[in-house]
Write a protein that holds these residues in place. Structure first.
Motif, mmCIF file in Angstrom:
data_model
loop_
_atom_site.group_PDB
_atom_site.id
_atom_site.type_symbol
_atom_site.label_atom_id
_atom_site.label_comp_id
_atom_site.label_asym_id
_atom_site.label_seq_id
_atom_site.Cartn_x
_atom_site.Cartn_y
_atom_site.Cartn_z
ATOM 1 N N LEU A 21 0.807 -1.215 0.000
ATOM 2 C CA LEU A 21 0.000 0.000 0.000
ATOM 3 C C LEU A 21 0.844 1.271 0.000
ATOM 4 C CD1 LEU A 21 -2.857 -1.062 2.423
ATOM 5 C CD2 LEU A 21 -2.822 -1.103 -0.081
ATOM 6 N N ALA A 22 2.168 1.132 0.093
ATOM 7 C CA ALA A 22 3.045 2.297 0.120
ATOM 8 C C ALA A 22 2.976 3.108 -1.167
ATOM 9 C CB ALA A 22 4.491 1.860 0.392
ATOM 10 N N GLN A 23 2.491 2.495 -2.251
ATOM 11 C CA GLN A 23 2.356 3.209 -3.517
ATOM 12 C C GLN A 23 1.240 4.247 -3.474
ATOM 13 O OE1 GLN A 23 4.288 2.888 -6.290
ATOM 14 N NE2 GLN A 23 5.597 1.493 -5.153
ATOM 15 N N GLY A 24 0.457 4.244 -2.412
ATOM 16 C CA GLY A 24 -0.604 5.230 -2.257
ATOM 17 C C GLY A 24 -1.763 5.031 -3.211
ATOM 18 N N PRO A 25 -2.305 3.809 -3.297
ATOM 19 C CA PRO A 25 -3.432 3.599 -4.207
ATOM 20 C C PRO A 25 -4.611 4.481 -3.815
ATOM 21 C CG PRO A 25 -3.198 1.739 -2.710
ATOM 22 C CD PRO A 25 -2.027 2.640 -2.478
ATOM 23 N N ASP A 26 -5.355 4.941 -4.819
ATOM 24 C CA ASP A 26 -6.477 5.812 -4.517
ATOM 25 C C ASP A 26 -7.821 5.150 -4.786
ATOM 26 O OD1 ASP A 26 -6.007 5.864 -7.217
ATOM 27 O OD2 ASP A 26 -5.879 8.030 -7.369
ATOM 28 N N VAL A 27 -8.076 4.692 -5.997
ATOM 29 C CA VAL A 27 -9.357 4.048 -6.285
ATOM 30 C C VAL A 27 -9.149 2.554 -6.501
ATOM 31 C CG1 VAL A 27 -10.376 6.138 -7.252
ATOM 32 C CG2 VAL A 27 -9.260 4.516 -8.765
ATOM 33 N N LEU A 28 -10.132 1.770 -6.077
ATOM 34 C CA LEU A 28 -10.046 0.323 -6.172
ATOM 35 C C LEU A 28 -11.101 -0.191 -7.138
ATOM 36 C CD1 LEU A 28 -8.874 -2.400 -5.192
ATOM 37 C CD2 LEU A 28 -10.592 -2.348 -3.367
ATOM 38 N N PHE A 29 -10.657 -0.922 -8.170
ATOM 39 C CA PHE A 29 -11.567 -1.577 -9.093
ATOM 40 C C PHE A 29 -11.936 -2.935 -8.512
ATOM 41 C CE2 PHE A 29 -12.168 -4.574 -12.670
ATOM 42 C CZ PHE A 29 -13.370 -4.061 -13.142
ATOM 43 N N VAL A 84 -15.821 0.858 -9.252
ATOM 44 C CA VAL A 84 -14.657 1.515 -8.667
ATOM 45 C C VAL A 84 -15.089 2.118 -7.336
ATOM 46 C CG1 VAL A 84 -12.974 3.374 -8.928
ATOM 47 C CG2 VAL A 84 -13.629 2.007 -10.911
ATOM 48 N N LEU A 85 -14.372 1.758 -6.265
ATOM 49 C CA LEU A 85 -14.604 2.369 -4.955
ATOM 50 C C LEU A 85 -13.721 3.603 -4.882
ATOM 51 C CD1 LEU A 85 -14.551 -0.799 -2.655
ATOM 52 C CD2 LEU A 85 -16.474 0.205 -3.898
ATOM 53 N N THR A 86 -14.338 4.747 -4.601
ATOM 54 C CA THR A 86 -13.611 6.012 -4.741
ATOM 55 C C THR A 86 -13.300 6.737 -3.441
ATOM 56 O OG1 THR A 86 -15.705 7.174 -5.065
ATOM 57 C CG2 THR A 86 -14.549 6.411 -7.050
ATOM 58 N N ASP A 87 -13.827 6.288 -2.322
ATOM 59 C CA ASP A 87 -13.621 7.063 -1.094
ATOM 60 C C ASP A 87 -13.136 6.205 0.072
ATOM 61 O OD1 ASP A 87 -16.031 5.703 -0.665
ATOM 62 O OD2 ASP A 87 -16.910 7.353 0.483
ATOM 63 N N ASN A 90 -7.508 5.152 4.523
ATOM 64 C CA ASN A 90 -6.297 4.331 4.644
ATOM 65 C C ASN A 90 -6.588 3.060 5.442
ATOM 66 O OD1 ASN A 90 -4.767 6.132 3.186
ATOM 67 N ND2 ASN A 90 -3.978 7.181 4.998
ATOM 68 N N GLU A 91 -7.371 3.173 6.493
ATOM 69 C CA GLU A 91 -7.734 2.009 7.309
ATOM 70 C C GLU A 91 -8.536 0.996 6.497
ATOM 71 O OE1 GLU A 91 -8.294 -0.592 10.587
ATOM 72 O OE2 GLU A 91 -6.800 0.921 10.099
ATOM 73 N N GLU A 92 -9.471 1.486 5.683
ATOM 74 C CA GLU A 92 -10.265 0.581 4.851
ATOM 75 C C GLU A 92 -9.395 -0.108 3.801
ATOM 76 O OE1 GLU A 92 -14.624 2.700 5.197
ATOM 77 O OE2 GLU A 92 -13.154 3.517 3.780
ATOM 78 N N TRP A 93 -8.448 0.635 3.229
ATOM 79 C CA TRP A 93 -7.501 0.011 2.295
ATOM 80 C C TRP A 93 -6.743 -1.111 2.999
ATOM 81 C CZ3 TRP A 93 -6.474 -0.466 -2.666
ATOM 82 C CH2 TRP A 93 -6.942 0.491 -3.556
ATOM 83 N N GLY A 117 -6.970 2.541 -12.166
ATOM 84 C CA GLY A 117 -7.384 2.209 -10.819
ATOM 85 C C GLY A 117 -6.591 1.001 -10.379
ATOM 86 N N TRP A 118 -6.653 0.696 -9.122
ATOM 87 C CA TRP A 118 -5.936 -0.451 -8.577
ATOM 88 C C TRP A 118 -6.884 -1.627 -8.492
ATOM 89 C CZ3 TRP A 118 -0.751 -0.208 -7.880
ATOM 90 C CH2 TRP A 118 -0.183 1.063 -7.960
#
Length: 164
Positions: A21-29, A84-87, A90-93, A117-118
């Motif tokens: 997760l260090a890459q800082g993903p933002d949206v999850l497909f 795509v989950l957009t919001d 960090n804890e949820e990731w 997206g990730w």
């Protein structure tokens, strides 16, 4: 250019997922079980904002002996449908990354929207020729799967490995 966040072998229990997760993903497909409200609610305690999307060049493949799919490259044209989950916080990731665990690679993929997206991509093995059937999953497995997710959620939130 899409990136892949690969696993490190061996992965220390305390740092492997954080490294991903260090890459800082933002949206999850999400193309499989994470598309379902019951699963998201069980894991995260809420349903994040979602936008329909697809991943061209991929398919949500049925996996041998599993009720969940794996995102794999498609041999022919087409795309994997999903959302795509957009919001995500960090804890949820962190919770979702622990849930998906080391069986999947976290990769940046190009989406039907033209954006990236990730996604948790299946690295291979046990892939069946047919696509995963979300309607069949919903009818036959969703209730028990969501209950399992609810049992796992407290441990995932506490930073414990999934253990299943």
């Amino acid at each position: 250019m899409p990136q892949t966040i690969t696993r490190h072998n061996p992965v220390p229990e305390t740092s492997g997922r954080r490294d991903r997760l260090a890459q800082g993903p933002d949206v999850l497909f999400c193309y499989g079980t994470l598309q379902f409200d019951d699963v998201l609610k069980a894991l995260l305690g809420r349903i994040p904002q979602r936008t329909p999307a697809s991943a061209p060049g991929y398919r949500a493949a049925a996996l041998e002996g599993r009720v969940y799919p794996g995102l794999v490259l498609r041999a022919f044209s087409g795309s994997a449908p999903g959302v795509v989950l957009t919001d995500l916080s960090n804890e949820e990731w962190r919770i979702l990354d622990a849930f998906e665990d080391e069986r999947y690679d976290l990769r940046e993929v190009t989406l039907s929207t033209g954006e990236t997206g990730w996604a948790y991509v299946w690295p291979g093995g046990d892939v069946r020729t047919e696509d995963w059937d979300a309607e069949e999953f919903q009818a036959r497995h969703l209730s028990a799967y969501a209950e399992r997710c609810a049992r796992l959620a407290p441990g995932l939130a506490a930073g414990e490995p999934k253990g299943e």
